[in-house]
Design a protein around this motif. Structure first.
Motif, PDB file in Angstrom:
ATOM      1  N   GLY A   1       0.798  -1.221   0.000  1.00 12.81           N
ATOM      2  CA  GLY A   1       0.000   0.000   0.000  1.00 12.81           C
ATOM      3  C   GLY A   1       0.831   1.271   0.000  1.00 12.81           C
ATOM      4  O   GLY A   1       0.283   2.351   0.022  1.00 12.81           O
TER       5      GLY A   1
ATOM      6  N   PRO B   1      -1.155   1.392  -5.818  1.00 12.86           N
ATOM      7  CA  PRO B   1      -1.379   2.652  -5.084  1.00 12.86           C
ATOM      8  C   PRO B   1      -1.033   3.887  -5.913  1.00 12.86           C
ATOM      9  O   PRO B   1      -1.722   4.909  -5.796  1.00 12.86           O
ATOM     10  CB  PRO B   1      -0.478   2.531  -3.854  1.00 12.86           C
TER      11      PRO B   1
ATOM     12  N   VAL C   1      -3.808   4.626  -8.227  1.00 11.19           N
ATOM     13  CA  VAL C   1      -4.858   5.343  -7.496  1.00 11.19           C
ATOM     14  C   VAL C   1      -4.541   6.828  -7.473  1.00 11.19           C
ATOM     15  O   VAL C   1      -5.398   7.673  -7.764  1.00 11.19           O
ATOM     16  CB  VAL C   1      -4.973   4.800  -6.053  1.00 11.19           C
TER      17      VAL C   1
ATOM     18  N   ALA D   1     -11.820   4.802  -7.112  1.00  7.38           N
ATOM     19  CA  ALA D   1     -12.455   4.088  -6.013  1.00  7.38           C
ATOM     20  C   ALA D   1     -12.438   2.582  -6.273  1.00  7.38           C
ATOM     21  O   ALA D   1     -12.178   1.791  -5.363  1.00  7.38           O
ATOM     22  CB  ALA D   1     -13.879   4.592  -5.826  1.00  7.38           C
TER      23      ALA D   1
ATOM     24  N   ILE E   1      -9.077   1.257  -5.609  1.00  5.27           N
ATOM     25  CA  ILE E   1      -8.861   1.153  -4.167  1.00  5.27           C
ATOM     26  C   ILE E   1      -9.514  -0.113  -3.637  1.00  5.27           C
ATOM     27  O   ILE E   1      -8.933  -0.829  -2.815  1.00  5.27           O
ATOM     28  CB  ILE E   1      -9.430   2.398  -3.440  1.00  5.27           C
TER      29      ILE E   1
ATOM     30  N   LEU F   1      -7.253  -2.882  -4.432  1.00  6.62           N
ATOM     31  CA  LEU F   1      -6.074  -2.822  -3.560  1.00  6.62           C
ATOM     32  C   LEU F   1      -6.409  -3.326  -2.162  1.00  6.62           C
ATOM     33  O   LEU F   1      -5.680  -4.136  -1.582  1.00  6.62           O
ATOM     34  CB  LEU F   1      -5.578  -1.371  -3.498  1.00  6.62           C
ATOM     35  N   LEU F   2      -7.569  -2.882  -1.641  1.00  8.13           N
ATOM     36  CA  LEU F   2      -7.955  -3.305  -0.296  1.00  8.13           C
ATOM     37  C   LEU F   2      -8.238  -4.802  -0.257  1.00  8.13           C
ATOM     38  O   LEU F   2      -7.913  -5.464   0.730  1.00  8.13           O
ATOM     39  CB  LEU F   2      -9.189  -2.520   0.183  1.00  8.13           C
TER      40      LEU F   2
ATOM     41  N   MET G   1      -4.989  -6.467   0.073  1.00  6.86           N
ATOM     42  CA  MET G   1      -4.409  -6.287   1.408  1.00  6.86           C
ATOM     43  C   MET G   1      -5.146  -7.116   2.440  1.00  6.86           C
ATOM     44  O   MET G   1      -4.531  -7.729   3.316  1.00  6.86           O
ATOM     45  CB  MET G   1      -4.438  -4.812   1.797  1.00  6.86           C
TER      46      MET G   1
END
Lengths: 418, 480
Positions: free
Chosen positions: A342, A371, A374, A390, A393, A396-397, A400
């Motif tokens: 991240g 990231p 983003v 969004a 993200i 990405l989340l 993670m």
């Protein structure tokens, strides 16, 4: 009990209640921030996962396509004319009708025709049906983000274009579905064609480099410090140093990467390998700290038993202590890699902010990572890019959370309580 | 590519040497490994290490430094046509010649006339040097590998202490890895100090630290005409401080009260649910916070203040209303509040640790005296944990100062010396990012200014961290 004492007690209990309330409020505030943050991003990103595609029969007008110079022909214009014909409109003398039509369908359709005609020149003069995304603004209209009630001068599409979009939808030429292109394309200047595959692959490559450097080196450093090093000033210094390195702002690592890796060693700018090395230095202290605490948790009796049967120090550590500590080591390593995934700021310093319309070619060529993608999309002016930000993200989340979940499962499954 | 092939060949050679050494050891012991001092595997490993490691080191050194040595060799003779060029163009010429010799992409400058002949000659020479360098390094590593093997192999015997030797190699490797952490610090300090030193040669340190004008717009290329930049960083420090204060004003009370509630009031089930949720907040990447700040919090705050301004306009506070109506998205308050959200879990988990380290006996003593829970917290636990909590808050301050993405995305670029949270301010980290994104030349003060800022940032955060880590560590152990 006297009345004074009762009153004082009541006051004290009221103070107790207030204090408890402050605590509750703090928790509620913190959790509502979390809900707000994730909810807002989820709602905004959700709409990107569906998209509208248009299917158009396109007449490949021989007058407008030059077989000798296919690349030079304006296929977007050909598509626009077919769209106008379908709408029952004709091109006006200023070309504004075709401009309006071109603003509704993605240039991807034009490129598809180019590929088709290149493969089979006999198609010229015939009508082919092609399917591709609508332009980002049209997509926003279908999703209700761009409203007809806004004043015509303030929105990207005029009333005539909105009428056409409504008719296209009604006639079934436009269908809504899962946005596959978002997951299979790399970055693009056109929002409707921009995807995250390039950034996902870039992130994976960079993380691989980080893992290959930071995990073995961090584990070995921790093994030496915890199991072999004499306790003296030098090792004290190393220990203090490692704890402080873990708290150095990440942007400083970017400056280090720029000055040392790129300027002195001539590492390639914006490449996965350079980013991986910078993040490896950043992740190293946390890997060392996690490994040391995992090694500390292995009881001394294990070591003493190994020494008792004649194992050397090295054999004891590598055959007995380290394998016992491995679940803890891997948990720590995965968590610090998730953190590295991240990280954005140091990567901006080493030139990873470049626009990469294709998939990364290799470890030493320019690459994008999630990231930074983003960050780039957030900076873009088009509204459609913000939706994509969004969605990126969310992706990405998801990565993670997957890594963190893996770490938790690893800890639950293999951790031994002594 | 050649380097990778060479390393692969070396690995194959080492592998076969390992088998040879192992076999030899078994043969020495007459087929029974019990007669050996060390297991046969250690004999094999020792021989393989001598055969592989020195040669591999040479190849790796060549891979890292080879191109620099080649470039330096290329530059020993300067053609007359090149010597006449400006210093700037000479640098380009040499890097182009080196890149062309290695078959890499070079700049788009066309060389003509005498320069063209000089360029072609240098490219040819560069290719020659490249080939000579590669061949000599490969030959050298081959000789080293063979020598290592030939010297090590005959020393194997029944009583040879191969295990101790291999363990010596192992601890050497372990020590090398742990010095890497020290090298990283040295690298940070040296590179920041060196580039800052170069920066302070053109801008005096006092002007940098106390100057109130920040406008680093020096030309990117030397042939552009542009005004001298101003490098007074005081507005950046003020902006950083302002945003940090706002962030701490959010994070300190919320984080501290959450920690107190979680450790003193909440039951085990509630703790088990809420702690991981707070940890999610800590795991969210900062670029996500930045996105949230720029596209959600900023516009919301702006709308809110504009709305309030609308009420005040025309009233007794007309000027305030007028001002509120002009408030922009990018204000210190947005960045500060979102940074505060980011810091909440950081403050709460550190304070939680410290509060939990206060021994139960202190609480029990206080309860026995008839104190309520909140009185115990206020009068007993917090005083006992105070230094640790201060340390935790200092660590949070250091995080806030060094945080980059939130401020880059939500604070502004205008350097203003202001204490107004509704104004746009800029911070040290924002300016570092702005100065260094995109292509940069390493000798312009504009680029070097970023290193000056970086050095200041590093010095401040390091001081905070050393003090705070010292305090936190001391008060965690105090009651053990």
């Amino acid at each position: 009990m006297t009345e004074i004492a009762a009153a004082r007690l009541k006051k004290r209990h009221a103070a107790e209640g207030r204090f408890r309330l402050y605590g509750r409020m703090a928790i509620i505030v913190a959790l509502s921030f979390l809900v707000l943050l994730l909810g807002r991003i989820g709602i905004q990103g959700y709409s990107t996962f569906t998209t509208n595609t248009v299917s158009l029969p396109v007449y490949l007008d021989p007058a407008r396509i030059d077989p000798a110079d296919l690349e030079g022909s304006n296929f977007d214009y050909v598509v626009a004319l077919s769209l106008l014909k379908r709408m029952g409109e004709t091109e006006d003398e200023f070309g504004s009708a075709s401009d309006d039509a071109m603003a509704l369908v993605s240039r991807d359709l034009g490129f598809q025709i180019l590929d088709k005609v290149k493969a089979d020149a006999t198609l010229i003069g015939k009508t082919v049906t092609i399917t591709g995304p609508v332009k980002a603004d049209a997509d926003l209209y279908y999703k209700g983000e761009l409203k007809r009630s806004t004043d015509e001068a303030d929105r990207k599409l005029n009333d005539r274009q909105l009428d056409w979009l409504d008719r296209l939808k009604k006639s079934g030429a436009v269908t809504s579905g899962f946005n596959v292109a978002f997951f299979t394309n790399a970055d693009s200047t056109e929002p409707e064609q921009a995807g995250i595959l390039g950034a996902v692959i870039g992130s994976a490559m960079m993380l691989l480099v980080t893992a290959l450097i930071a995990v073995p080196m961090g584990v070995m450093a921790a093994v030496w410090l915890e199991e072999f090093a004499p306790k003296n000033r030098w090792t004290d210094l190393i220990e203090v140093n490692i704890n402080n390195l873990a708290a150095v702002p990440s942007i400083v690592y970017g400056l280090l990467g720029l000055a040392v890796f790129i300027n002195w060693f001539g590492a390639p700018r914006g490449a996965a390998v350079t980013g991986g090395m910078v993040l490896a230095l950043m992740a190293l202290p946390t890997v060392i700290i996690a490994t040391r605490s995992a090694l500390k948790a292995v009881p001394p009796s294990i070591r003493e038993a190994a020494w008792g049967v004649g194992a050397s120090r090295t054999q004891t550590v590598f055959h007995h202590v380290l394998p016992q500590a491995m679940p803890g080591v891997m948990t720590g390593a995965i968590l610090s890699l998730a953190h590295a995934l991240g990280e954005t700021a140091p990567l901006l310093m080493i030139g990873m902010i470049a626009f990469n319309p294709g998939l990364p070619e290799g470890f030493t060529s320019s690459a994008s990572v999630l990231p930074v993608q983003v960050f780039i999309w957030e900076n873009a002016s088009e509204r459609a890019f913000h939706e994509r930000t969004a969605a990126a993200i969310v992706v990405l989340l998801v990565f993670m959370i997957a890594m963190n979940a893996a770490a938790v499962i690893l800890r639950r499954r293999f951790e031994r309580r002594w | 590519m050649t380097v990778l092939i060479a390393l692969a060949l070396l690995a194959v050679f080492s592998g076969s040497v390992y088998l040879l050494g192992r076999r030899r050891a078994v043969a020495l012991a007459g087929g029974k490994s019990a007669g050996l001092h060390s297991l046969p595997g250690y004999h094999g490993t020792w021989v393989a290490l001598w055969a592989g490691v020195p040669a591999a080191l040479i190849i790796l050194l060549f891979a890292v430094f080879g191109s620099r040595v080649e470039d330096a060799a290329l530059r020993t003779q300067v053609p007359a046509a090149v010597a006449q060029l400006s210093a700037e163009r000479q640098v380009t010429f040499w890097s182009d010649a080196g890149a062309a010799a290695r078959g890499q992409a070079r700049s788009e400058i066309a060389y003509e006339g005498e320069l063209k002949t000089a360029f072609d000659a240098k490219v040819a020479e560069g290719r020659r040097i490249g080939v000579i360098g590669l061949v000599s390094v490969l030959a050298l590593s081959g000789v080293l590998a063979l020598c290592g093997f030939l010297l090590a192999f005959p020393r194997l015997s029944k009583d040879f202490r191969a295990r101790n030797r291999v363990e010596g190699w192992t601890s050497l490797l372990l020590i090398a890895c742990s010095t890497l952490a020290v090298l990283t610090t040295l690298g940070i300090v040296m590179s920041l100090a060196w580039e800052s030193f170069r920066f302070f040669q053109s801008v005096p340190p006092t002007d940098f630290l106390f100057g109130t004008a920040w406008d680093p717009q020096i030309a990117m290329r030397s042939d552009q005409v542009a005004a001298e930049g101003a490098f007074g960083a005081a507005p950046l420090f003020a902006g950083t401080f302002l945003i940090m204060l706002i962030g701490m004003a959010v994070a300190a009370p919320v984080g501290l009260f959450s920690a107190i509630y979680l450790s003193e009031y909440a039951g085990p089930t509630m703790r088990a649910i809420i702690k991981p949720l707070l940890e999610i907040l800590a795991g969210v990447p900062t670029v996500v916070y930045g996105f949230f700040a720029a596209l959600t919090v900023g516009p919301t705050f702006r709308a809110f203040f504009n709305w309030i301004g609308g009420f005040l306009v025309g009233g007794p506070m007309d000027s305030l209303g007028q001002y509120l109506e002009t408030v922009q998205n990018q204000m210190a308050l947005t960045a500060g509040v979102v940074m505060g959200i980011m810091l909440i879990p950081f403050v709460s988990s550190l304070s939680d640790d410290i509060i939990n380290a206060v021994p139960q006996t202190l609480r029990d003593g206080s309860y026995a005296m008839g104190a309520t829970k909140s009185e115990t917290v206020k009068r007993v636990i917090l005083p006992a944990a105070l230094p640790g909590v201060v340390g935790a808050l200092m660590l949070a301050v250091s995080r806030a100062i060094g945080e980059t993405m939130i401020v880059t995305m939500a604070a502004g670029l205008q350097a203003k010396l202001t204490a107004n949270p509704l104004d746009t301010v800029t911070t040290v980290t924002v300016q570092i990012v702005t100065l260094l994104t995109g292509d940069q030349e390493f000798d312009s003060p504009k680029t070097l200014a970023a290193f000056g800022l970086g050095l200041t940032l590093f010095a401040v955060t390091l001081t905070l961290n050393i003090i705070a880590l010292g305090i936190v560590r001391k008060y965690r152990e105090q009651y053990d």
